[in-house]
Write an enzyme that holds these catalytic residues in place. Structure first.
Site, mmCIF file in Angstrom:
data_model
loop_
_atom_site.group_PDB
_atom_site.id
_atom_site.type_symbol
_atom_site.label_atom_id
_atom_site.label_comp_id
_atom_site.label_asym_id
_atom_site.label_seq_id
_atom_site.Cartn_x
_atom_site.Cartn_y
_atom_site.Cartn_z
ATOM 1 N N HIS A 61 3.768 15.076 16.068
ATOM 2 C CA HIS A 61 4.797 14.043 16.254
ATOM 3 C C HIS A 61 6.213 14.576 16.429
ATOM 4 O O HIS A 61 7.118 13.830 16.819
ATOM 5 C CB HIS A 61 4.765 13.031 15.100
ATOM 6 C CG HIS A 61 4.777 13.642 13.723
ATOM 7 N ND1 HIS A 61 5.764 14.486 13.271
ATOM 8 C CD2 HIS A 61 3.892 13.504 12.695
ATOM 9 C CE1 HIS A 61 5.502 14.830 12.025
ATOM 10 N NE2 HIS A 61 4.378 14.260 11.650
ATOM 11 N N HIS A 81 3.346 12.051 19.593
ATOM 12 C CA HIS A 81 3.090 10.784 18.920
ATOM 13 C C HIS A 81 4.406 10.259 18.340
ATOM 14 O O HIS A 81 5.236 11.016 17.839
ATOM 15 C CB HIS A 81 2.090 10.981 17.778
ATOM 16 C CG HIS A 81 0.700 11.252 18.236
ATOM 17 N ND1 HIS A 81 -0.410 10.816 17.551
ATOM 18 C CD2 HIS A 81 0.225 11.916 19.326
ATOM 19 C CE1 HIS A 81 -1.504 11.204 18.189
ATOM 20 N NE2 HIS A 81 -1.135 11.880 19.266
ATOM 21 N N GLU A 132 3.401 7.581 11.321
ATOM 22 C CA GLU A 132 3.320 9.043 11.383
ATOM 23 C C GLU A 132 3.455 9.551 9.955
ATOM 24 O O GLU A 132 4.097 8.913 9.104
ATOM 25 C CB GLU A 132 4.407 9.622 12.285
ATOM 26 C CG GLU A 132 4.357 9.134 13.723
ATOM 27 C CD GLU A 132 3.067 9.452 14.451
ATOM 28 O OE1 GLU A 132 2.355 10.403 14.010
ATOM 29 O OE2 GLU A 132 2.760 8.777 15.439
ATOM 30 N N ASP A 164 4.012 4.311 20.114
ATOM 31 C CA ASP A 164 2.562 4.146 20.085
ATOM 32 C C ASP A 164 2.174 2.700 19.800
ATOM 33 O O ASP A 164 1.178 2.199 20.337
ATOM 34 C CB ASP A 164 1.941 5.078 19.048
ATOM 35 C CG ASP A 164 1.912 6.529 19.516
ATOM 36 O OD1 ASP A 164 2.411 6.809 20.620
ATOM 37 O OD2 ASP A 164 1.396 7.385 18.782
ATOM 38 N N ASP A 189 1.728 1.252 13.765
ATOM 39 C CA ASP A 189 1.371 2.668 13.777
ATOM 40 C C ASP A 189 2.255 3.400 12.772
ATOM 41 O O ASP A 189 3.376 2.953 12.469
ATOM 42 C CB ASP A 189 1.553 3.267 15.175
ATOM 43 C CG ASP A 189 1.009 4.697 15.248
ATOM 44 O OD1 ASP A 189 -0.204 4.877 15.015
ATOM 45 O OD2 ASP A 189 1.786 5.618 15.506
#
Length: 235
Positions: free
Chosen positions: A57, A153, A9, A158, A7
């Site tokens: 986030h 997030h 961001e 995640d 994942d």
């Protein structure tokens, strides 16, 4: 098989507008088992993070000032994922950003497709649960995965949550003991013996939906399909 659940961001929603990666989180699976190995890094994007992204986030510009650039971490990152199958929720988003970062390095590392295969759990979930919400939070609720720590997030958190969801999404019963005895499935989990119902049990009543209920259901499915196709920040 070696898989890496990944994942990211980012500073915003579209790398074509110059947005950059600010966090990468990965966890390793080997033959569908978590190994405990992970890769996690925060990255200085060399640009401002949008307010809308910070709301998702919580990673601020001030926090990222002293973090390494993508060029500083790319060798370690590529070494961790190389040769694995990447498991990503809404893969086009994350792969698009990673490829954009790799392109900035003038082709020294190529693109993700040259190093890894990719499995998109969002596409898989949509195929298995058509007409339903298939965000990571929705899948956690559906499969009973604890996401109580996910107030915002975060790439590593995640990835860890997605690993649990992925194993449940692709798991289930893998063997059946026709002799009426319990046994082990291909994943090593115990498979329950078949439980047979009494032959003389009362028949269950079948209540069929009315035409108006079927029409309302169809309208609901069409509304959900339309909403799922809208452009939103990835979940």
């Amino acid at each position: 098989m070696r898989e890496v659940v990944l994942d990211t961001e980012t500073t915003g929603i579209d790398p074509r507008e110059g947005h950059r990666i600010i966090e990468i989180g990965c966890v390793e699976l080997l033959d569908r088992r978590l190994t405990g190995r992970h890769y996690h890094v925060y990255i200085n994007p060399e640009r401002e993070v949008e307010e809308g992204a910070i709301a998702v986030h919580g990673i601020t510009n001030e926090f990222l000032v002293d973090k390494p650039r993508f060029a500083d971490v790319v060798d370690d990152f590529m070494a961790f994922i190389r040769g694995a199958r990447l498991v990503i929720h809404n893969a086009a988003f994350d792969v698009g950003f990673i490829d954009s970062e790799l392109d900035r390095l003038k082709g020294n590392h190529g693109r993700i497709a040259g190093h890894c295969s990719v499995l998109d759990t969002l596409q898989m979930a949509r195929e298995r649960h058509p007409g339903q919400r298939n965000s990571l939070d929705a899948l956690c609720k559906r499969y009973g995965v604890d996401n109580s720590q996910r107030d915002l997030h975060g790439a590593l958190l995640d990835a860890e949550i997605l690993a649990d969801v992925y194993l449940l999404l692709t798991g289930g019963q893998t063997a059946l003991s026709l002799a009426g005895q319990g046994g082990e499935g291909a994943d090593g989990n115990q498979v329950s013996a078949i439980q047979r119902l009494p032959a003389g049990r009362p028949a269950l009543a079948v209540i069929r939906a009315s035409q108006s209920e079927m029409d309302a259901h169809q309208m609901r499915l069409e509304a959900l399909a339309k909403a799922a196709g809208s452009h939103r920040w990835p979940e």
